[in-house]
Motif scaffolding. Structure first.
Motif, PDB file in Angstrom:
ATOM      1  N   MET A   1       8.062  11.195  -5.281  1.00  0.00           N
ATOM      2  CA  MET A   1       8.854   9.978  -5.203  1.00  0.00           C
ATOM      3  C   MET A   1       8.120   8.955  -4.339  1.00  0.00           C
ATOM      4  SD  MET A   1      12.780   9.666  -3.990  1.00  0.00           S
ATOM      5  CE  MET A   1      13.616   8.135  -3.992  1.00  0.00           C
ATOM      6  N   ALA A   2       8.132   7.727  -4.765  1.00  0.00           N
ATOM      7  CA  ALA A   2       7.459   6.657  -4.036  1.00  0.00           C
ATOM      8  C   ALA A   2       8.306   6.211  -2.854  1.00  0.00           C
ATOM      9  CB  ALA A   2       7.194   5.476  -4.963  1.00  0.00           C
ATOM     10  N   ASN A   3       7.630   5.696  -1.870  1.00  0.00           N
ATOM     11  CA  ASN A   3       8.270   5.142  -0.685  1.00  0.00           C
ATOM     12  C   ASN A   3       8.130   3.627  -0.714  1.00  0.00           C
ATOM     13  OD1 ASN A   3       8.874   7.720   0.546  1.00  0.00           O
ATOM     14  ND2 ASN A   3       6.683   7.896   0.886  1.00  0.00           N
ATOM     15  N   ILE A   4       8.965   2.956   0.048  1.00  0.00           N
ATOM     16  CA  ILE A   4       8.909   1.506   0.156  1.00  0.00           C
ATOM     17  C   ILE A   4       8.346   1.146   1.529  1.00  0.00           C
ATOM     18  CG2 ILE A   4      10.215  -0.652   0.109  1.00  0.00           C
ATOM     19  CD1 ILE A   4      10.173   0.827  -2.583  1.00  0.00           C
ATOM     20  N   PHE A   5       7.401   0.224   1.523  1.00  0.00           N
ATOM     21  CA  PHE A   5       6.790  -0.274   2.754  1.00  0.00           C
ATOM     22  C   PHE A   5       6.923  -1.792   2.766  1.00  0.00           C
ATOM     23  CE2 PHE A   5       4.855   3.711   1.727  1.00  0.00           C
ATOM     24  CZ  PHE A   5       4.769   4.369   2.948  1.00  0.00           C
ATOM     25  N   ILE A   6       7.161  -2.319   3.939  1.00  0.00           N
ATOM     26  CA  ILE A   6       7.202  -3.768   4.127  1.00  0.00           C
ATOM     27  C   ILE A   6       5.938  -4.140   4.878  1.00  0.00           C
ATOM     28  CG2 ILE A   6       8.452  -5.713   5.133  1.00  0.00           C
ATOM     29  CD1 ILE A   6      10.954  -3.811   5.087  1.00  0.00           C
ATOM     30  N   ALA A   7       5.117  -4.954   4.256  1.00  0.00           N
ATOM     31  CA  ALA A   7       3.890  -5.436   4.890  1.00  0.00           C
ATOM     32  C   ALA A   7       4.148  -6.842   5.403  1.00  0.00           C
ATOM     33  CB  ALA A   7       2.731  -5.430   3.904  1.00  0.00           C
ATOM     34  N   SER A   8       4.035  -6.997   6.705  1.00  0.00           N
ATOM     35  CA  SER A   8       4.205  -8.305   7.330  1.00  0.00           C
ATOM     36  C   SER A   8       2.817  -8.837   7.672  1.00  0.00           C
ATOM     37  CB  SER A   8       5.064  -8.181   8.588  1.00  0.00           C
ATOM     38  OG  SER A   8       5.166  -9.423   9.238  1.00  0.00           O
ATOM     39  N   LEU A   9       2.387  -9.870   6.948  1.00  0.00           N
ATOM     40  CA  LEU A   9       1.075 -10.465   7.175  1.00  0.00           C
ATOM     41  C   LEU A   9       1.180 -11.602   8.180  1.00  0.00           C
ATOM     42  CD1 LEU A   9       0.825  -8.948   4.472  1.00  0.00           C
ATOM     43  CD2 LEU A   9      -0.733 -10.732   3.731  1.00  0.00           C
ATOM     44  N   SER A  10       0.172 -11.697   9.027  1.00  0.00           N
ATOM     45  CA  SER A  10       0.071 -12.800   9.991  1.00  0.00           C
ATOM     46  C   SER A  10      -1.291 -13.452   9.821  1.00  0.00           C
ATOM     47  CB  SER A  10       0.213 -12.279  11.424  1.00  0.00           C
ATOM     48  OG  SER A  10       1.487 -11.716  11.618  1.00  0.00           O
ATOM     49  N   TYR A  11      -1.293 -14.762   9.614  1.00  0.00           N
ATOM     50  CA  TYR A  11      -2.547 -15.491   9.449  1.00  0.00           C
ATOM     51  C   TYR A  11      -3.260 -15.614  10.788  1.00  0.00           C
ATOM     52  CZ  TYR A  11      -0.221 -16.853   5.092  1.00  0.00           C
ATOM     53  OH  TYR A  11       0.443 -16.859   3.900  1.00  0.00           O
ATOM     54  N   THR A  12      -4.570 -15.499  10.746  1.00  0.00           N
ATOM     55  CA  THR A  12      -5.385 -15.567  11.964  1.00  0.00           C
ATOM     56  C   THR A  12      -6.310 -16.785  11.972  1.00  0.00           C
ATOM     57  OG1 THR A  12      -7.073 -14.143  10.958  1.00  0.00           O
ATOM     58  CG2 THR A  12      -5.339 -13.063  12.255  1.00  0.00           C
ATOM     59  N   VAL A  13      -6.168 -17.628  10.961  1.00  0.00           N
ATOM     60  CA  VAL A  13      -7.008 -18.816  10.824  1.00  0.00           C
ATOM     61  C   VAL A  13      -6.120 -20.003  10.456  1.00  0.00           C
ATOM     62  CG1 VAL A  13      -9.037 -17.468  10.123  1.00  0.00           C
ATOM     63  CG2 VAL A  13      -7.478 -18.363   8.381  1.00  0.00           C
ATOM     64  N   PRO A  14      -6.657 -21.228  10.516  1.00  0.00           N
ATOM     65  CA  PRO A  14      -5.870 -22.395  10.102  1.00  0.00           C
ATOM     66  C   PRO A  14      -5.411 -22.278   8.640  1.00  0.00           C
ATOM     67  CG  PRO A  14      -7.797 -23.088  11.334  1.00  0.00           C
ATOM     68  CD  PRO A  14      -7.956 -21.611  11.074  1.00  0.00           C
ATOM     69  N   ILE A  15      -4.274 -22.879   8.340  1.00  0.00           N
ATOM     70  CA  ILE A  15      -3.647 -22.769   7.022  1.00  0.00           C
ATOM     71  C   ILE A  15      -4.570 -23.260   5.906  1.00  0.00           C
ATOM     72  CG2 ILE A  15      -2.444 -24.991   6.997  1.00  0.00           C
ATOM     73  CD1 ILE A  15      -0.956 -21.591   5.936  1.00  0.00           C
ATOM     74  N   GLU A  16      -5.479 -24.180   6.200  1.00  0.00           N
ATOM     75  CA  GLU A  16      -6.404 -24.668   5.175  1.00  0.00           C
ATOM     76  C   GLU A  16      -7.290 -23.535   4.648  1.00  0.00           C
ATOM     77  OE1 GLU A  16      -4.863 -27.801   7.629  1.00  0.00           O
ATOM     78  OE2 GLU A  16      -6.111 -26.104   8.260  1.00  0.00           O
ATOM     79  N   GLN A  17      -7.684 -22.617   5.520  1.00  0.00           N
ATOM     80  CA  GLN A  17      -8.489 -21.472   5.092  1.00  0.00           C
ATOM     81  C   GLN A  17      -7.645 -20.506   4.258  1.00  0.00           C
ATOM     82  OE1 GLN A  17     -10.388 -21.150   9.282  1.00  0.00           O
ATOM     83  NE2 GLN A  17     -11.622 -19.867   7.938  1.00  0.00           N
ATOM     84  N   ILE A  18      -6.384 -20.404   4.578  1.00  0.00           N
ATOM     85  CA  ILE A  18      -5.465 -19.583   3.777  1.00  0.00           C
ATOM     86  C   ILE A  18      -5.346 -20.194   2.386  1.00  0.00           C
ATOM     87  CG2 ILE A  18      -3.065 -18.823   3.548  1.00  0.00           C
ATOM     88  CD1 ILE A  18      -4.729 -17.367   5.765  1.00  0.00           C
ATOM     89  N   ASP A  19      -5.139 -21.499   2.319  1.00  0.00           N
ATOM     90  CA  ASP A  19      -4.978 -22.177   1.039  1.00  0.00           C
ATOM     91  C   ASP A  19      -6.209 -22.003   0.154  1.00  0.00           C
ATOM     92  OD1 ASP A  19      -2.412 -22.992   1.640  1.00  0.00           O
ATOM     93  OD2 ASP A  19      -3.029 -24.990   2.335  1.00  0.00           O
ATOM     94  N   ASP A  20      -7.404 -21.935   0.759  1.00  0.00           N
ATOM     95  CA  ASP A  20      -8.633 -21.728  -0.009  1.00  0.00           C
ATOM     96  C   ASP A  20      -8.632 -20.377  -0.723  1.00  0.00           C
ATOM     97  OD1 ASP A  20      -9.609 -24.199   0.804  1.00  0.00           O
ATOM     98  OD2 ASP A  20     -10.912 -23.359   2.366  1.00  0.00           O
ATOM     99  N   LEU A  21      -7.906 -19.406  -0.196  1.00  0.00           N
ATOM    100  CA  LEU A  21      -7.864 -18.055  -0.771  1.00  0.00           C
ATOM    101  C   LEU A  21      -6.548 -17.751  -1.483  1.00  0.00           C
ATOM    102  CD1 LEU A  21      -9.496 -16.177   2.225  1.00  0.00           C
ATOM    103  CD2 LEU A  21     -10.491 -16.493  -0.053  1.00  0.00           C
ATOM    104  N   LEU A  22      -5.679 -18.742  -1.583  1.00  0.00           N
ATOM    105  CA  LEU A  22      -4.353 -18.493  -2.143  1.00  0.00           C
ATOM    106  C   LEU A  22      -4.405 -18.051  -3.608  1.00  0.00           C
ATOM    107  CD1 LEU A  22      -1.423 -18.410  -1.351  1.00  0.00           C
ATOM    108  CD2 LEU A  22      -1.232 -20.820  -1.980  1.00  0.00           C
ATOM    109  N   LYS A  23      -5.250 -18.662  -4.421  1.00  0.00           N
ATOM    110  CA  LYS A  23      -5.309 -18.289  -5.839  1.00  0.00           C
ATOM    111  C   LYS A  23      -5.726 -16.826  -6.011  1.00  0.00           C
ATOM    112  CE  LYS A  23      -6.971 -19.502 -10.347  1.00  0.00           C
ATOM    113  NZ  LYS A  23      -8.155 -19.706 -11.101  1.00  0.00           N
ATOM    114  N   PRO A  24      -6.835 -16.369  -5.396  1.00  0.00           N
ATOM    115  CA  PRO A  24      -7.162 -14.948  -5.570  1.00  0.00           C
ATOM    116  C   PRO A  24      -6.125 -14.011  -4.948  1.00  0.00           C
ATOM    117  CG  PRO A  24      -8.780 -16.030  -4.144  1.00  0.00           C
ATOM    118  CD  PRO A  24      -7.885 -17.091  -4.697  1.00  0.00           C
TER     119      PRO A  24
END
Length: 98
Positions: A1-24
């Motif tokens: 039986m599968a388990n459920i996990f909650i992954a809480s991500l925290s960005y470590t760089v400015p949001i512009e760098q996040i946006d650059d990787l948002l599509k992939p």
């Protein structure tokens, strides 16, 4: 039986760098959903990270799945993984039943 996990991500760089990787990152999430691993996801408010509900056989598999996230492979986010054992699920949340 599968388990459920909650992954809480925290960005470590400015949001512009996040946006650059948002599509992939979104493509990775969609592929994980198609494979049956990711049940839900979305950004936190304020937008300093995100949350992913993961279905996996164990913590090691959840960690392996999350380590392939473009946000992780590019070093722009960290994640905290919480194992969750739902005791009650309201109507419409049956997918979280494991």
């Amino acid at each position: 039986m599968a388990n459920i996990f909650i992954a809480s991500l925290s960005y470590t760089v400015p949001i512009e760098q996040i946006d650059d990787l948002l599509k992939p990152h979104l493509e990775w999430l969609q592929a994980g959903h198609k494979a049956g691993h990711f049940l839900a996801w979305g950004p936190k408010e304020p937008r300093d990270g995100g949350v992913i509900f993961v279905r996996a056989k164990d913590r090691a598999e959840a960690e392996r799945l999350l380590s392939s996230d473009p946000f992780m492979t590019n070093g722009v986010a960290t994640s905290e993984i919480i194992e969750w054992n739902p005791r009650f699920l309201g109507t419409g949340l049956e997918a979280f039943g494991g």
